[in-house]
Design a protein around this motif. Structure first.
Motif, mmCIF file in Angstrom:
data_model
loop_
_atom_site.group_PDB
_atom_site.id
_atom_site.type_symbol
_atom_site.label_atom_id
_atom_site.label_comp_id
_atom_site.label_asym_id
_atom_site.label_seq_id
_atom_site.Cartn_x
_atom_site.Cartn_y
_atom_site.Cartn_z
ATOM 1 N N ILE A 75 -0.211 18.046 0.039
ATOM 2 C CA ILE A 75 0.012 16.978 -0.924
ATOM 3 C C ILE A 75 0.134 15.661 -0.164
ATOM 4 O O ILE A 75 0.476 15.639 1.018
ATOM 5 C CB ILE A 75 1.277 17.213 -1.779
ATOM 6 C CG1 ILE A 75 2.505 17.445 -0.890
ATOM 7 C CG2 ILE A 75 1.074 18.372 -2.744
ATOM 8 C CD1 ILE A 75 3.812 17.530 -1.661
ATOM 9 N N ALA A 76 -0.169 14.574 -0.854
ATOM 10 C CA ALA A 76 0.008 13.229 -0.313
ATOM 11 C C ALA A 76 0.543 12.360 -1.439
ATOM 12 O O ALA A 76 0.150 12.533 -2.600
ATOM 13 C CB ALA A 76 -1.314 12.674 0.216
ATOM 14 N N ILE A 77 1.434 11.433 -1.093
ATOM 15 C CA ILE A 77 2.120 10.640 -2.106
ATOM 16 C C ILE A 77 2.005 9.164 -1.751
ATOM 17 O O ILE A 77 2.317 8.769 -0.625
ATOM 18 C CB ILE A 77 3.602 11.052 -2.207
ATOM 19 C CG1 ILE A 77 3.710 12.564 -2.456
ATOM 20 C CG2 ILE A 77 4.313 10.278 -3.311
ATOM 21 C CD1 ILE A 77 5.122 13.107 -2.372
ATOM 22 N N ASP A 78 1.548 8.358 -2.710
ATOM 23 C CA ASP A 78 1.365 6.930 -2.425
ATOM 24 C C ASP A 78 2.654 6.147 -2.690
ATOM 25 O O ASP A 78 3.698 6.723 -3.021
ATOM 26 C CB ASP A 78 0.163 6.376 -3.208
ATOM 27 C CG ASP A 78 0.400 6.292 -4.710
ATOM 28 O OD1 ASP A 78 1.551 6.487 -5.169
ATOM 29 O OD2 ASP A 78 -0.582 6.019 -5.438
ATOM 30 N N LYS A 79 2.575 4.818 -2.533
ATOM 31 C CA LYS A 79 3.768 3.973 -2.643
ATOM 32 C C LYS A 79 4.363 3.994 -4.047
ATOM 33 O O LYS A 79 5.546 3.706 -4.233
ATOM 34 C CB LYS A 79 3.449 2.540 -2.228
ATOM 35 C CG LYS A 79 2.447 1.830 -3.128
ATOM 36 C CD LYS A 79 2.196 0.405 -2.657
ATOM 37 C CE LYS A 79 1.067 -0.283 -3.405
ATOM 38 N NZ LYS A 79 1.122 -0.211 -4.866
ATOM 39 N N ASP A 80 3.554 4.333 -5.032
ATOM 40 C CA ASP A 80 4.030 4.407 -6.410
ATOM 41 C C ASP A 80 4.465 5.821 -6.792
ATOM 42 O O ASP A 80 4.642 6.124 -7.972
ATOM 43 C CB ASP A 80 2.934 3.931 -7.370
ATOM 44 C CG ASP A 80 2.505 2.501 -7.074
ATOM 45 O OD1 ASP A 80 3.399 1.664 -6.830
ATOM 46 O OD2 ASP A 80 1.296 2.225 -7.069
ATOM 47 N N SER A 81 4.623 6.677 -5.771
ATOM 48 C CA SER A 81 5.057 8.071 -5.946
ATOM 49 C C SER A 81 4.056 8.905 -6.735
ATOM 50 O O SER A 81 4.408 9.923 -7.340
ATOM 51 C CB SER A 81 6.447 8.142 -6.604
ATOM 52 O OG SER A 81 7.402 7.561 -5.755
#
Length: 240
Positions: free
Chosen positions: A46-52
């Motif tokens: 999984i990968a999560i950006d700055k906006d979750s």
């Protein structure tokens, strides 16, 4: 704290097995089972950006995943996708947007989150016989880390700091005392490793090396295994 901007939400690092999503609270070290992935399976990372926003690749598809429910929404078919993924901050590979990156063995690649297309950013980015062991994590205002194996890290995996522009190793922090660290998260100055045999541990940094501390998972399911992990790029880079 103030002045750091986001995140304003809860402290959280996510780990997962092929079929189930977990949440670690890095403040309390409590592990919560979110539940089985709903609509996708055999999730590699999984990968999560700055906006979750959470993204995940089973082998031949890219999915958005709701971190609260583990529900999957198909974005694009394609692949095969890397099994070590993270967003890197805006200004790294795109002046205005975060970019999803990963490793295929020694190659540093970019995954386009709208189409699923994969571009090689730097072929052979990893040198000295090192290959990606399982995961990469990047933090706005902080560093980008990768677990690696083989070469000098054959007995146990190592943690390296990488240049998120090129994927090349900037510093090898040395052994994390575990093998098959398929998941890596970060929060407030510490990294968190998740192994394929279901172990979870905290990685703390001294000036030159790292040390690890196990985190217990009460009532862990029999046969627990972690295939990946992630944390938002907006995680605090420094201890709070």
């Amino acid at each position: 704290g103030t002045g750091g901007g986001p995140p304003t939400g809860p402290s959280e690092v996510y780990g997962h097995g092929p079929d189930e999503l977990y949440r670690l609270d890095p403040d309390t070290k409590q592990v919560q089972v979110i539940g089985p992935f709903d609509g996708c399976d055999t999730v590699w990372d999984i990968a999560i950006d700055k906006d979750s926003k959470m993204y995940a690749p089973p082998e031949t598809a890219l999915w958005r995943i709701d971190p609260a429910t583990a529900k999957c929404q198909l974005i694009a078919s394609g692949g095969p996708f890397p099994n070590s993924l993270s967003f890197v901050p805006a200004g790294t590979l795109d002046p205005n947007a975060e970019v999803l990156v990963g490793y295929e063995e020694t190659d540093y690649v970019r995954v386009h989150t709208t189409t699923g297309a994969i571009d090689v950013v730097n072929a052979g980015a990893l040198t000295d016989g090192l290959i990606s062991s399982g995961d990469i994590v990047s933090v706005i205002g902080g560093a980008t880390y990768l677990t690696v194996k083989a070469g000098a890290c054959s007995a146990t995996d190592c943690l390296v700091e990488i240049d998120p522009k090129t994927g090349a190793v900037l510093k090898n922090w040395g052994s994390v005392s575990h093998k098959s660290v398929f998941g890596l998260g970060f929060w407030a100055g510490a990294a968190y490793g998740f192994t394929s045999s279901g172990q979870l541990f905290q990685i703390d940094f001294s000036t030159t090396t790292v040390w690890t501390t196990p985190i217990a998972i009460p009532s862990a399911p029999v046969g627990l295994k972690f295939w990946g992990a992630g944390s938002t790029t907006a995680a605090p880079p420094l201890p709070r």
